[in-house]
Design a protein around this motif. Structure first.
Motif, PDB file in Angstrom:
ATOM      1  N   PHE A  76       0.829  -1.208   0.000  1.00 40.19           N
ATOM      2  CA  PHE A  76       0.000   0.000   0.000  1.00 40.19           C
ATOM      3  C   PHE A  76       0.864   1.259   0.000  1.00 40.19           C
ATOM      4  CE2 PHE A  76      -2.300   3.410   2.185  1.00 40.19           C
ATOM      5  CZ  PHE A  76      -3.438   3.483   1.387  1.00 40.19           C
ATOM      6  N   ALA A  77       1.966   1.247   0.769  1.00 38.45           N
ATOM      7  CA  ALA A  77       2.850   2.415   0.805  1.00 38.45           C
ATOM      8  C   ALA A  77       3.479   2.654  -0.555  1.00 38.45           C
ATOM      9  CB  ALA A  77       3.930   2.223   1.866  1.00 38.45           C
ATOM     10  N   PHE A 117       2.236   1.799  -3.429  1.00 36.88           N
ATOM     11  CA  PHE A 117       1.179   2.317  -4.305  1.00 36.88           C
ATOM     12  C   PHE A 117       0.893   3.784  -4.001  1.00 36.88           C
ATOM     13  CE2 PHE A 117      -3.341   3.390  -4.487  1.00 36.88           C
ATOM     14  CZ  PHE A 117      -3.587   3.261  -5.840  1.00 36.88           C
ATOM     15  N   TRP A 118       0.777   4.117  -2.716  1.00 38.80           N
ATOM     16  CA  TRP A 118       0.390   5.474  -2.309  1.00 38.80           C
ATOM     17  C   TRP A 118       1.470   6.500  -2.623  1.00 38.80           C
ATOM     18  CZ3 TRP A 118      -4.124   7.492  -0.892  1.00 38.80           C
ATOM     19  CH2 TRP A 118      -4.130   8.748  -0.285  1.00 38.80           C
ATOM     20  N   ARG A 119       2.725   6.116  -2.457  1.00 42.28           N
ATOM     21  CA  ARG A 119       3.820   7.068  -2.612  1.00 42.28           C
ATOM     22  C   ARG A 119       4.370   7.121  -4.039  1.00 42.28           C
ATOM     23  NH1 ARG A 119       6.180   8.289   2.333  1.00 42.28           N
ATOM     24  NH2 ARG A 119       7.360   9.855   1.142  1.00 42.28           N
ATOM     25  N   LEU A 155       0.223   6.079  -7.276  1.00 43.47           N
ATOM     26  CA  LEU A 155      -0.886   7.031  -7.276  1.00 43.47           C
ATOM     27  C   LEU A 155      -0.483   8.414  -7.789  1.00 43.47           C
ATOM     28  CD1 LEU A 155      -3.817   7.706  -6.586  1.00 43.47           C
ATOM     29  CD2 LEU A 155      -3.080   8.199  -4.251  1.00 43.47           C
TER      30      LEU A 155
END
Length: 588
Positions: free
Chosen positions: A186-187, A189-191, A194
């Motif tokens: 998730f990190a 993907f988020w950093r 995205l």
């Protein structure tokens, strides 16, 4: 002299620009002056609009419905696009085609599908009553929930496709590098992922929100009296009182909202932040030193924990991710079911032998198809739409191809300005385009005529041709033209013998979109034709409002199958052009 004129590529765009200015450009400027009570130039019309609570309620309702529909498209569309972009190449093509099919299908047909599903005698209520779970139909239609269901269904492909085009171009090794440095999925993907996909997210959100502002058919068909949008209010004024000042004021309020959103989110859809915006952001953060200190304090306290987690996960296997993949597959199947099932349902219902809409049909019959072809009103409306669509497609393809070819040879600044001008009819709310076009055709004395409808459709169709042909020309190797000219071929011969065969798939794609744009148009047609020119979508819209004749299901099913035929034709043309190009480049 002719050679110098040939090098003035802007001349190729003059037919499209002249038509656009005559039918839409000049009328919308005059309409703006009318809203300001020219030549006095006062804001009395806008003051009168905002002084009525009912108008404010409808305006806020329009913004709310558009914002909620856009948010729902983002929530559903982003993970869908992510899953499609990360699929294998073969599956990605299949999934994109499954998304494109609803996008090309008539919006009126898809709205009718939800009438069949959510109606009092629709699929859901019939199923629940057959299972004895309810004794009377549930109020699933003519409310806000039904409006959201229909609008999201229509706009979701427009959110997914721009996201896919951006996500496919993202270098996946960047996410892999983040994972190799200890970042959790998730990190990473988020950093990493995205932020790189934000241009597609912004483009899709802008398109969906601006188009939703001008929605008319879907809210009118699925919503109740409390769900009316400002476009419904404008259309009612055009058909009843025709107070041009009030109509112009309402139209420009919608346009002002769309423009404000574009300015807030940025007119540059490339997603590259400008230096001005980044400096403003830094200045804003500088005014909040407390937040900066808090962030620094938390970062220092969490640093040891992050170091231990990084060391522990650096050489740990990422796991097979079976459950996450299964959840992704289920989500993707549900989204595709949401997009495609209403169309499948309409095709099935069209073969029903009963006199009312039921699913599943108790018996199969071609009764409603025979009714369509034998009923003079339906046949005449269909033939009128075909004739208008063919004329619009021909004019738009010629004008749009010339404009795209000329624009591709211009410098950047004039090309951007002319592109914005040519694409304006398909990028601003359709009700505003309809009102401006109606005003222009009134001045020309062409309202209620077939020529007026053709001109009204053509200004939007040209935009689709310009977009598609320009994209084709962007990948065209201009050295082939230079080689032909070096062999003393004239510019015309070079275009006909070299350029045209290679960009033929793009031209055909533009022609298909131009025809479908005309064939599916309802809002602008209802305004400029005055129902004197009865097209097939207008006939369907009348019957949907007055009676749910199952003949509409037969018509809608044919409109659903039409894009499949067009896609097959485009594919065959592209395949043939690819073989020709390969044969020309292969050594003997």
């Amino acid at each position: 002299m002719l050679y110098k004129l040939g090098r003035m590529h802007i001349l190729l765009a003059i037919p499209s620009i002249a038509l656009l200015l005559t039918v839409f450009g000049i009328p919308i400027v005059l309409l703006f002056f009318t809203s300001l009570n020219a030549p006095e130039f006062t804001l009395s019309n806008y003051t009168a609009f905002f002084s009525q609570p009912a108008n404010i309620r409808v305006l806020l309702q329009t913004i709310e419905i558009s914002a909620v529909a856009t948010a729902a498209c983002v929530v559903i569309g982003y993970p869908t696009a992510y899953l499609i972009a990360n699929a294998s190449k073969r599956w990605r093509v299949v999934l994109i085609v499954l998304v494109v099919i609803p996008y090309l299908t008539s919006g009126l047909a898809r709205t009718y599908a939800w009438v069949v599903i959510l109606g009092d005698r629709g699929l859901i209520n019939n199923l629940l009553m057959d299972l004895s779970l309810i004794s009377s139909p549930l109020p699933l239609i003519y409310n806000r929930f039904a409006v959201y269901i229909g609008m999201v269904h229509i706009m979701l492909p427009m959110m997914i496709l721009p996201l896919i085009s951006v996500m496919v171009g993202i270098d996946k090794s960047l996410v892999t590098a983040a994972r190799s440095l200890g970042a959790r999925p998730f990190a990473a993907f988020w950093r990493v992922f995205l932020p790189l996909s934000l241009p597609g997210l912004r483009s899709g959100s802008l398109l969906v929100f601006v188009i939703c502002l001008g929605f008319y058919i879907t809210p009118a068909a699925l919503g109740g009296l409390r769900d009316a949008m400002l476009s419904t209010f404008i259309a009612a004024q055009v058909q009843t009182s025709f107070n041009l000042a009030r109509i112009a004021t309402s139209a420009f309020i919608i346009l002002a909202i769309a423009t404000a959103i574009l300015l807030m989110m940025g007119l540059d859809l490339s997603g590259k932040p400008t230096s001005a915006s980044s400096s403003r952001r830094k200045l804003w953060l500088g005014r909040l030193p407390v937040l900066g200190r808090l962030k620094q304090f938390l970062g220092e306290r969490l640093a040891p924990f992050r170091a231990r987690r990084w060391s522990a996960q650096l050489y740990r296997s990422g796991g097979d991710g079976t459950w996450s993949r299964r959840a992704g597959y289920v989500f993707l199947v549900l989204v595709l079911f949401y997009l495609l099932f209403p169309e499948i349902l309409v095709v099935t219902v069209s073969f029903s032998a009963e006199s009312f809409l039921t699913f599943p049909p108790s018996a199969l019959s071609l009764r409603w198809y025979r009714n369509f072809f034998t009923d003079q009103s339906w046949a005449s409306a269909a033939w009128t739409s075909v004739e208008i669509g063919l004329v619009v497609g021909t004019i738009a393809t010629i004008f749009g191809t010339l404009a795209a070819y000329g624009l591709s040879r211009m410098s950047a600044r004039p090309r951007i300005v002319l592109n914005l001008l040519l694409l304006m009819p398909i990028t601003i709310p359709v009700i505003v385009v309809g009102v401006a076009t109606y005003t222009g055709l009134v001045n020309l004395g062409l309202t209620g005529t077939r020529l007026g409808v053709i001109l009204a459709h053509t200004i939007g169709a040209i935009g689709y041709v310009v977009v598609i042909v320009s994209a084709t020309l962007a990948n065209f190797d201009r050295r082939l033209e230079d080689a032909a000219k070096s062999m003393r071929a004239s510019p015309f011969a070079t275009f006909m013998r070299v350029t045209l065969p290679l960009i033929r798939p793009g031209i055909l794609g533009g022609a298909v979109f131009a025809f479908l744009h005309s064939f599916d148009e309802v809002v602008i047609t209802s305004l400029v034709s005055g129902y004197a020119v009865r097209t097939l979508p207008l006939k369907m819209w009348e019957n949907m409002r007055n009676e749910l004749d199952p003949t509409i299901a037969a018509v809608a099913s044919m409109l659903i199958l039409l894009p499949l035929l067009w896609l097959l034709l485009i594919y065959l043309t592209w395949w043939r052009s690819r073989l020709t190009s390969r044969a020309a480049t292969d050594p003997v």
